[in-house]
Design a protein around this motif. Structure first.
Motif, short mmCIF file in Angstrom:
data_model
loop_
_atom_site.label_atom_id
_atom_site.label_comp_id
_atom_site.label_asym_id
_atom_site.label_seq_id
_atom_site.Cartn_x
_atom_site.Cartn_y
_atom_site.Cartn_z
N SER A 22 -5.80 7.16 1.49
CA SER A 22 -6.08 5.76 1.52
C SER A 22 -7.08 5.40 2.47
CB SER A 22 -5.25 5.05 1.27
OG SER A 22 -4.28 5.55 2.61
N THR A 23 -7.46 6.49 3.50
CA THR A 23 -8.25 6.23 4.83
C THR A 23 -9.89 6.59 4.42
OG1 THR A 23 -7.37 8.39 5.20
CG2 THR A 23 -6.38 6.95 6.54
N THR A 24 -10.61 5.61 4.90
CA THR A 24 -11.74 4.85 4.01
C THR A 24 -12.84 4.88 5.46
OG1 THR A 24 -11.59 2.35 3.79
CG2 THR A 24 -10.73 4.50 2.34
N TYR A 71 0.70 -1.29 0.13
CA TYR A 71 -0.17 -0.19 0.01
C TYR A 71 0.99 1.30 -0.03
CZ TYR A 71 -4.37 -2.95 1.89
OH TYR A 71 -5.36 -3.48 1.79
N LEU A 115 -10.13 0.15 9.79
CA LEU A 115 -11.28 0.31 8.72
C LEU A 115 -11.76 -1.16 8.58
CD1 LEU A 115 -10.01 -1.18 5.64
CD2 LEU A 115 -11.59 1.07 5.44
N ASN A 146 -12.28 -1.36 0.59
CA ASN A 146 -11.29 -0.77 0.00
C ASN A 146 -9.90 -1.28 0.51
OD1 ASN A 146 -10.01 1.21 -1.55
ND2 ASN A 146 -8.83 2.03 1.24
N GLY A 147 -9.25 -2.53 1.33
CA GLY A 147 -8.52 -2.64 1.52
C GLY A 147 -8.16 -3.94 0.08
N LEU A 160 -3.14 3.67 7.40
CA LEU A 160 -4.51 3.04 7.29
C LEU A 160 -5.28 4.09 8.55
CD1 LEU A 160 -2.51 0.07 8.72
CD2 LEU A 160 -3.25 0.08 6.73
N SER A 161 -6.14 3.79 8.23
CA SER A 161 -7.34 4.74 9.68
C SER A 161 -6.91 4.89 10.89
CB SER A 161 -8.11 4.64 8.84
OG SER A 161 -9.27 4.26 8.06
#
Ligand code: 1QQ
Length: 375
Positions: free
Chosen positions: A129-131, A49, A179, A255-256, A107-108
């Motif tokens: 990328s944090t969803t 990632y 996440l 999303n991962g 990462l979240s």
């Protein structure tokens, strides 16, 4: 007379210095210089990632700097996917008064550890990328250009149910990550709203390698669809073991799963994964084709969603910097918040009033070992 001589000397020294610095850096006069801190997941199980993200950032950086109006220096720190390391990395960046703003962490789970402190310090921070739910709500200085799961997952689930006619679902999620937990909550709520029957809910932890117990339960309930909220490593292994046990139904992922690593690790077992994303690498749009070409020439592989989002993110920062007119934290923050109708790789982009994303999402599936548009 002494004064005049000193003045002349000073003038000579100044103009000499100017000429020297221009020559040395190749910068145009009037270039806006800015130092951007980056916290990225670069070592450990999910490092693909962070690698994609930093590659996307560096490609954007070289293009932006070549254009000459702004000159961005990236200071990149590794978070190793750990909240504590992300925090100490960001503290190091924040203690540098010349850092204008931050991008990341990846990462979240990490972002929730870092963003409150950046916000308190009045340093703009943007996740690419944090969803998870609640990211931009952390504070005024907190933004993201990643599509929240709350938007992506329902879109993927609706399409999946529409095509398969699924009525009964099984769920599996990682219960030790912000996440994967948040994605699970969204999946569960969406399933309930859609009137789907939830047959079983299974959990796992990061780094787990054997999912036999969870998958046996899932198999015995005979679901039409499996909803999985996982990062790529665990997600790919789950799919691999599921297919080996004879579970053939499609997976809807969060999303991962938007990493080619899923295919890399699971091989054919990844076929049948359905996921929402703003990125479609096979697009024939000129800017996507050009980006793919440049990225592949630079890094020897094609970009993924994470690279594309990071690439857009740095352009969004550069655009805000130009509008701010100087590398000042307050002016930059104001300019960034006002971002509207930015045309990036991922299409038209704006921030809403809390700094969350306004943009379109697509649904893709893995078929014959490739992400293709979900018809
Ligand atoms: C998050 C994610 C991950 C998949 C980022 C790599 O979406 O942690 O929010």
């Amino acid at each position: 007379a002494l004064c005049a001589v000193l003045m002349l000397l000073l003038l000579a020294a100044c103009s000499g210095e100017n000429a020297g610095s221009e020559g040395a850096t190749g910068e145009q006069s009037g270039t806006l210089n800015a130092k951007i801190g980056v916290v990225s997941y670069l070592t450990g199980a999910g490092a693909a990632y962070g690698e994609a993200i930093t590659q996307g950032l560096k490609l954007a950086q070289s293009e932006i700097n070549e254009q000459g109006e702004v000159n961005i220096e990236l200071v990149i720190e590794d978070s190793a996917g750990e909240a504590e390391q992300a925090l100490s990395a960001s503290q190091k960046l924040m203690s540098d008064d010349n850092i204008l703003a931050i991008i990341g962490p990846t990462l979240s789970t990490e972002f929730f550890a870092v963003a409150p402190e950046a916000d308190l310090n009045g340093i703009t921070i943007m996740g690419t990328s944090t969803t998870a739910e609640g990211i931009p709500e952390i504070g005024d200085y907190v933004f993201r250009n990643a599509i929240p799961e709350a938007l992506a997952i329902p879109t993927a689930m609706e399409k999946a149910v529409e095509r398969t006619g699924a009525k009964k679902v099984a769920m599996i999620y990682g219960n030790d990550d912000v996440l994967t937990q948040s994605g699970f909550e969204t999946m569960k709520k969406t399933a309930e709203d859609m009137g789907l029957e939830i047959l079983t809910i299974e959990t796992f932890q990061k780094g787990q390698s054997d999912y036999n117990a969870q998958l046996t339960k899932i198999k015995n309930t005979n679901p039409d669809l499996i909803l999985a909220s996982a990062l790529y490593n665990e997600g790919a292994v789950i799919m691999d073991q599921a297919r080996k046990m004879g579970i053939e139904v499609p997976f809807v992922g969060g999303n991962g799963f938007n990493s080619p690593q899923v295919i890399e690790i699971a091989g054919d077992a990844a076929n049948g994964l359905i996921v929402a994303t703003p990125w479609f690498g096979e697009s024939e749009e000129t800017k996507v084709v050009d980006f793919n070409k440049k990225y592949e020439a630079e890094y020897g592989e094609l970009p993924d969603q994470f690279a594309a989002q990071a690439y857009d993110a740095l352009y969004i920062y550069a655009d805000a910097l130009k509008r701010a007119g100087e590398a000042d934290r307050e002016l930059f923050h104001e300019a960034l918040a006002a971002t509207e109708d930015f045309e990036g790789l991922l299409g038209n982009f704006s921030f809403d009033e809390i700094g969350d994303v306004v943009m379109d999402v697509k649904v893709v599936e893995i078929k014959d070992g490739k992400f293709v548009e979900f018809e």
